[in-house]
Design a protein around this motif. Structure first.
Motif, PDB file in Angstrom:
ATOM      1  N   CYS A  18      43.367  17.671  56.654  1.00 23.05           N
ATOM      2  CA  CYS A  18      42.762  18.333  55.835  1.00 23.05           C
ATOM      3  C   CYS A  18      41.605  19.133  56.012  1.00 23.05           C
ATOM      4  O   CYS A  18      40.981  20.550  56.069  1.00 23.05           O
ATOM      5  N   SER A  19      40.743  18.449  56.230  1.00 22.69           N
ATOM      6  CA  SER A  19      39.657  18.819  56.594  1.00 22.69           C
ATOM      7  C   SER A  19      39.219  19.243  58.158  1.00 22.69           C
ATOM      8  O   SER A  19      40.454  19.144  58.566  1.00 22.69           O
ATOM      9  N   SER A  20      38.622  20.288  58.572  1.00 21.35           N
ATOM     10  CA  SER A  20      38.397  20.820  59.241  1.00 21.35           C
ATOM     11  C   SER A  20      36.671  21.281  59.876  1.00 21.35           C
ATOM     12  O   SER A  20      36.155  21.558  58.769  1.00 21.35           O
ATOM     13  N   THR A  21      36.378  21.598  61.057  1.00 19.53           N
ATOM     14  CA  THR A  21      34.590  21.227  61.260  1.00 19.53           C
ATOM     15  C   THR A  21      35.039  23.577  61.208  1.00 19.53           C
ATOM     16  O   THR A  21      35.332  23.741  62.386  1.00 19.53           O
ATOM     17  N   PRO A  22      34.301  23.567  60.983  1.00 20.53           N
ATOM     18  CA  PRO A  22      33.778  25.462  60.630  1.00 20.53           C
ATOM     19  C   PRO A  22      33.575  25.348  62.440  1.00 20.53           C
ATOM     20  O   PRO A  22      33.058  24.972  63.591  1.00 20.53           O
ATOM     21  N   GLU A  23      34.362  26.530  62.925  1.00 21.28           N
ATOM     22  CA  GLU A  23      34.266  27.060  63.987  1.00 21.28           C
ATOM     23  C   GLU A  23      32.116  27.162  64.257  1.00 21.28           C
ATOM     24  O   GLU A  23      31.995  28.205  63.574  1.00 21.28           O
ATOM     25  N   PRO A  24      31.827  27.657  65.385  1.00 22.59           N
ATOM     26  CA  PRO A  24      30.346  27.863  65.857  1.00 22.59           C
ATOM     27  C   PRO A  24      30.758  29.303  65.730  1.00 22.59           C
ATOM     28  O   PRO A  24      31.129  29.963  66.529  1.00 22.59           O
ATOM     29  N   GLU A  25      29.786  29.691  64.725  1.00 21.92           N
ATOM     30  CA  GLU A  25      29.228  31.534  65.164  1.00 21.92           C
ATOM     31  C   GLU A  25      29.172  32.274  66.716  1.00 21.92           C
ATOM     32  O   GLU A  25      28.017  31.460  67.404  1.00 21.92           O
ATOM     33  N   PRO A  26      30.298  32.638  66.925  1.00 25.91           N
ATOM     34  CA  PRO A  26      29.822  33.142  68.572  1.00 25.91           C
ATOM     35  C   PRO A  26      28.651  33.949  68.395  1.00 25.91           C
ATOM     36  O   PRO A  26      27.632  34.718  67.281  1.00 25.91           O
ATOM     37  N   GLU A 171      45.582  35.173  61.928  1.00 20.21           N
ATOM     38  CA  GLU A 171      45.882  33.147  61.744  1.00 20.21           C
ATOM     39  C   GLU A 171      45.314  31.889  62.905  1.00 20.21           C
ATOM     40  O   GLU A 171      45.987  31.204  62.638  1.00 20.21           O
ATOM     41  N   ALA A 172      44.524  33.137  63.933  1.00 20.79           N
ATOM     42  CA  ALA A 172      44.414  31.914  65.160  1.00 20.79           C
ATOM     43  C   ALA A 172      43.018  31.802  64.873  1.00 20.79           C
ATOM     44  O   ALA A 172      42.843  30.441  65.727  1.00 20.79           O
ATOM     45  N   GLY A 173      42.638  32.238  63.708  1.00 22.48           N
ATOM     46  CA  GLY A 173      41.093  31.191  64.003  1.00 22.48           C
ATOM     47  C   GLY A 173      40.167  32.120  63.241  1.00 22.48           C
ATOM     48  O   GLY A 173      40.015  32.588  62.070  1.00 22.48           O
ATOM     49  N   GLU A 174      38.715  31.502  62.826  1.00 26.24           N
ATOM     50  CA  GLU A 174      37.899  31.788  62.112  1.00 26.24           C
ATOM     51  C   GLU A 174      37.002  33.533  63.074  1.00 26.24           C
ATOM     52  O   GLU A 174      36.450  34.050  62.247  1.00 26.24           O
ATOM     53  N   TYR A 175      36.926  33.605  64.184  1.00 29.77           N
ATOM     54  CA  TYR A 175      36.639  34.591  64.922  1.00 29.77           C
ATOM     55  C   TYR A 175      37.730  35.223  65.575  1.00 29.77           C
ATOM     56  O   TYR A 175      38.738  34.347  66.811  1.00 29.77           O
ATOM     57  N   ALA A 176      37.655  36.377  65.934  1.00 30.98           N
ATOM     58  CA  ALA A 176      38.661  37.438  66.969  1.00 30.98           C
ATOM     59  C   ALA A 176      37.968  38.113  68.177  1.00 30.98           C
ATOM     60  O   ALA A 176      36.688  38.159  67.216  1.00 30.98           O
ATOM     61  N   LYS A 177      38.382  38.125  68.503  1.00 23.97           N
ATOM     62  CA  LYS A 177      37.116  38.984  70.131  1.00 23.97           C
ATOM     63  C   LYS A 177      38.046  39.619  70.574  1.00 23.97           C
ATOM     64  O   LYS A 177      39.289  40.010  71.274  1.00 23.97           O
ATOM     65  N   GLU A 243      30.921  43.280  74.074  1.00 27.49           N
ATOM     66  CA  GLU A 243      32.547  42.112  73.350  1.00 27.49           C
ATOM     67  C   GLU A 243      31.912  42.030  71.917  1.00 27.49           C
ATOM     68  O   GLU A 243      30.664  42.136  70.929  1.00 27.49           O
ATOM     69  N   ILE A 244      32.920  42.598  71.097  1.00 25.92           N
ATOM     70  CA  ILE A 244      32.096  42.723  69.522  1.00 25.92           C
ATOM     71  C   ILE A 244      33.370  41.745  68.914  1.00 25.92           C
ATOM     72  O   ILE A 244      34.266  41.482  69.292  1.00 25.92           O
ATOM     73  N   TRP A 245      32.421  40.564  68.200  1.00 22.36           N
ATOM     74  CA  TRP A 245      33.631  39.341  67.482  1.00 22.36           C
ATOM     75  C   TRP A 245      34.132  40.160  66.061  1.00 22.36           C
ATOM     76  O   TRP A 245      33.273  41.096  64.736  1.00 22.36           O
ATOM     77  N   ILE A 246      34.752  39.366  65.128  1.00 20.28           N
ATOM     78  CA  ILE A 246      34.712  39.770  64.196  1.00 20.28           C
ATOM     79  C   ILE A 246      35.757  38.388  63.208  1.00 20.28           C
ATOM     80  O   ILE A 246      36.230  37.763  63.995  1.00 20.28           O
ATOM     81  N   GLU A 247      35.016  37.906  61.956  1.00 14.98           N
ATOM     82  CA  GLU A 247      35.287  37.219  61.265  1.00 14.98           C
ATOM     83  C   GLU A 247      36.716  37.726  60.619  1.00 14.98           C
ATOM     84  O   GLU A 247      36.365  38.842  59.573  1.00 14.98           O
ATOM     85  N   LEU A 248      37.400  36.271  61.003  1.00 16.20           N
ATOM     86  CA  LEU A 248      38.252  36.388  60.172  1.00 16.20           C
ATOM     87  C   LEU A 248      38.446  35.868  58.483  1.00 16.20           C
ATOM     88  O   LEU A 248      37.539  34.810  58.085  1.00 16.20           O
TER      89      LEU A 248
END
Length: 248
Positions: A18-26, A171-177, A243-248
């Motif tokens: 259940c635990s997960s490591t947060p994605e690094p901020e792009p 639903e793909a992750g914390e960020y979309a590019k 490029e623009i990132w989207i924090e989901l």
């Protein structure tokens, strides 16, 4: 004993699965969740306070945010252009006194051909009642996947691009590019505009400050090589775009 063992196994499974490591901020601009703006070319008080401000050169900047359904841009200028690489094509989204949309096929060389006919839409929108403007803007966004405000007197421009049209998987992750995007905007003056006299009285440096042109991520804008509006062929170099990132 069996019950305690079952609870222990459940706890261990949760810790391991259940635990997960947060994605690094792009790196680069990140659009974060905010309130839904009204796409009308007017920056209402507080409307863009929750947006991320991106500096574009010495004098210009733009704002970006999303509401989990649409990606929004805002900047000072009389309309503008968004260049996007999407679905193996280059899309040019244009806003001024009307909206227009051109699509160019990607090729193996540097020359791209226009393969989508374009129509100018929403001409004279600013002269319609407020409720009609709102309805037409929402309808255009729903039908085309994007929309922008029509140029007015405040020199403020707003764009909206739907997540569905951009192909964003929330639903793909914390960020979309959003890869390969370019933003351009400048000031337009109609014949007889009293602002022209004011502009001509300024020094070059003062003009850049008071009437800045937006180039992002860098000059020159792709459209600078156009000999006419939406020509049959163009030469785009998306390696110079941002490029623009989207924090989901």
């Amino acid at each position: 004993m069996v019950r305690r063992l079952s609870l222990l196994i459940l706890v261990l499974v949760c810790f391991s699965g259940c635990s997960s490591t947060p994605e690094p901020e792009p790196p680069g601009p990140i659009a974060r969740s905010g309130t839904t703006p009204t796409i009308d070319g007017v920056f209402e008080e507080g409307e863009w306070n929750d947006a991320v401000v991106v500096q574009a050169g010495e004098y210009q900047q733009f704002m970006v945010k999303h509401d989990n359904s649409n990606l929004y841009f805002a900047f000072k200028g009389d309309g503008g252009d968004l260049f996007l690489e999407r679905d193996t094509c280059f899309h040019l989204l244009h806003a001024s006194a009307q909206l227009a949309w051109a699509v160019y096929s990607k090729s193996e060389d540097t020359i791209q051909s226009r393969h989508k006919s374009y129509d100018y839409k929403l001409w004279g929108l600013q002269d319609k009642p407020a409720d009609s403007i709102k309805h037409l803007i929402e309808s255009y966004l729903s039908e085309n996947g994007w929309v922008a405000s029509i140029g007015g007197t405040k020199r403020q421009t707003e764009f909206a691009l739907s997540f569905d049209w951009l192909g964003i998987d929330t639903e793909a992750g914390e960020y979309a590019k959003i890869p390969n995007i370019y933003i351009y905007s400048g000031m337009l003056f109609a014949p007889g505009d009293p602002e022209i006299e004011k502009l001509m009285a300024l020094s070059i440096e003062e003009r850049k400050i008071q009437y800045p042109t937006l180039y992002w991520p860098s000059e020159p804008a792709p459209k600078d090589s156009f000999k006419k509006v939406f020509p049959d062929t163009v030469s785009f170099d998306p390696s110079t775009w941002g490029e623009i990132w989207i924090e989901l």
